[in-house]
Design a protein around this motif. Structure first.
Motif, short mmCIF file in Angstrom:
data_model
loop_
_atom_site.label_atom_id
_atom_site.label_comp_id
_atom_site.label_asym_id
_atom_site.label_seq_id
_atom_site.Cartn_x
_atom_site.Cartn_y
_atom_site.Cartn_z
N ILE A 19 0.81 -1.23 0.00
CA ILE A 19 0.00 0.00 0.00
C ILE A 19 0.84 1.27 0.00
CG2 ILE A 19 -1.99 -1.11 1.08
CD1 ILE A 19 -1.18 0.28 3.72
N LYS A 20 2.15 1.14 -0.10
CA LYS A 20 3.00 2.33 -0.12
C LYS A 20 2.59 3.25 -1.28
CE LYS A 20 7.69 3.95 0.13
NZ LYS A 20 9.08 3.67 0.40
N GLY A 21 2.29 4.50 -0.97
CA GLY A 21 1.91 5.47 -2.01
C GLY A 21 0.48 5.35 -2.50
N ARG A 22 -0.30 4.43 -1.92
CA ARG A 22 -1.70 4.25 -2.36
C ARG A 22 -2.66 5.04 -1.47
NH1 ARG A 22 -2.81 -0.56 -5.06
NH2 ARG A 22 -4.71 0.55 -5.64
N HIS A 23 -3.80 5.40 -2.05
CA HIS A 23 -4.87 6.01 -1.24
C HIS A 23 -5.73 4.87 -0.69
CE1 HIS A 23 -3.97 10.16 -2.23
NE2 HIS A 23 -3.72 9.75 -3.48
N VAL A 24 -5.63 4.68 0.62
CA VAL A 24 -6.26 3.51 1.25
C VAL A 24 -7.47 3.94 2.08
CG1 VAL A 24 -5.93 1.61 2.88
CG2 VAL A 24 -4.07 2.27 1.32
#
Ligand SMILES: O=P(O)(O)OC[C@H]1O[C@H](OP(=O)(O)OP(=O)(O)O)[C@H](O)[C@@H]1O
Ligand SMILES: Nc1nc2[nH]cnc2c(=O)[nH]1
Ligand SMILES: [Mg+2]
Length: 186
Positions: free
Chosen positions: A96-101
């Motif tokens: 999830i690094k850099g993702r909009h979670v």
């Protein structure tokens, strides 16, 4: 009381939130979430098992393109009180690094599960990390949590249905309700 799920009517005390109310609320939340994530690459994370129904219905109410992942944690076992000890039963498949979670939950009770999850997922450096929950019990909070989207604030009573279980039963009820005392052996 109208009970759709066969043979479970006698176990129920009260229907708190009907299927129609849930559907309307999810449509309302989805519009707000769509507005927030316009043009962003959205990953929604469902917390198994309780959040399966919210994930399935919220995902279909959203128009933002998204991907889905699942995490399984458990802190309740077969009882009605959180042990406070959160165990990962299944981790995400996605980096999830850099993702909009967006974490999707069925309920925030003590807040211990979500508080732990936010710390755990937050340490993986997502671009953003927000929370949507169908239910919240303000009077049961043991930790304060910033939650962007809440469906319903409910009284501090143990509820079942729409994903929520008691000893793994009642998850498939299409509404949220409370159980009769005899179910708990009362
Ligand atoms: O705010 P809290 O007091 O931590 O309680 C909330 C959590 O408890 C339930 O999950 P549970 O651990 O029972 O597992 P399940 O989702 O598989 O039913 C519920 O689905 C939330 O995830
Ligand atoms: N089924 C169920 N699970 C929970 N986990 C935390 N609170 C609750 C609740 O009220 N009902
Ligand atoms: Mg859960």
């Amino acid at each position: 009381m109208r009970v759709d799920a066969k043979d479970m009517g006698a176990d129920l005390k009260q229907v708190l939130i009907t299927k129609e109310e849930i559907d309307a609320k999810l449509a309302e939340l989805a519009a707000k979430i769509d507005a927030e994530y316009t043009g962003k690459d959205l990953l929604i994370v469902g917390v198994l098992k309780g959040a399966v129904m919210v994930m399935a219905d919220l995902a279909r109410a959203l128009s933002t393109p998204l991907t889905m992942d699942w995490m399984a944690v458990s802190s309740y076992g077969a009882g009605t009180q959180s042990s406070g000890v959160v165990r990962i039963l299944k981790d995400l498949d996605t980096d999830i690094k850099g993702r909009h979670v967006l974490i999707v939950e069925d309920i925030i009770d003590s807040g211990l599960t979500l508080s732990w999850l936010i710390t755990n997922l937050g340490s993986r450096e997502p671009a953003s990390l927000k929370v949507c929950t169908l239910l919240r019990k303000p009077d049961a909070a043991k930790v304060a949590i910033d939650v962007e989207w809440v469906g319903f604030d409910i009284p501090n009573e143990f509820v079942v249905g729409y994903g929520l279980d008691y000893a793994e039963k009642y998850r498939n009820l299409p509404f949220v309700g409370t159980l009769a005392p005899h179910v708990y052996g009362g």
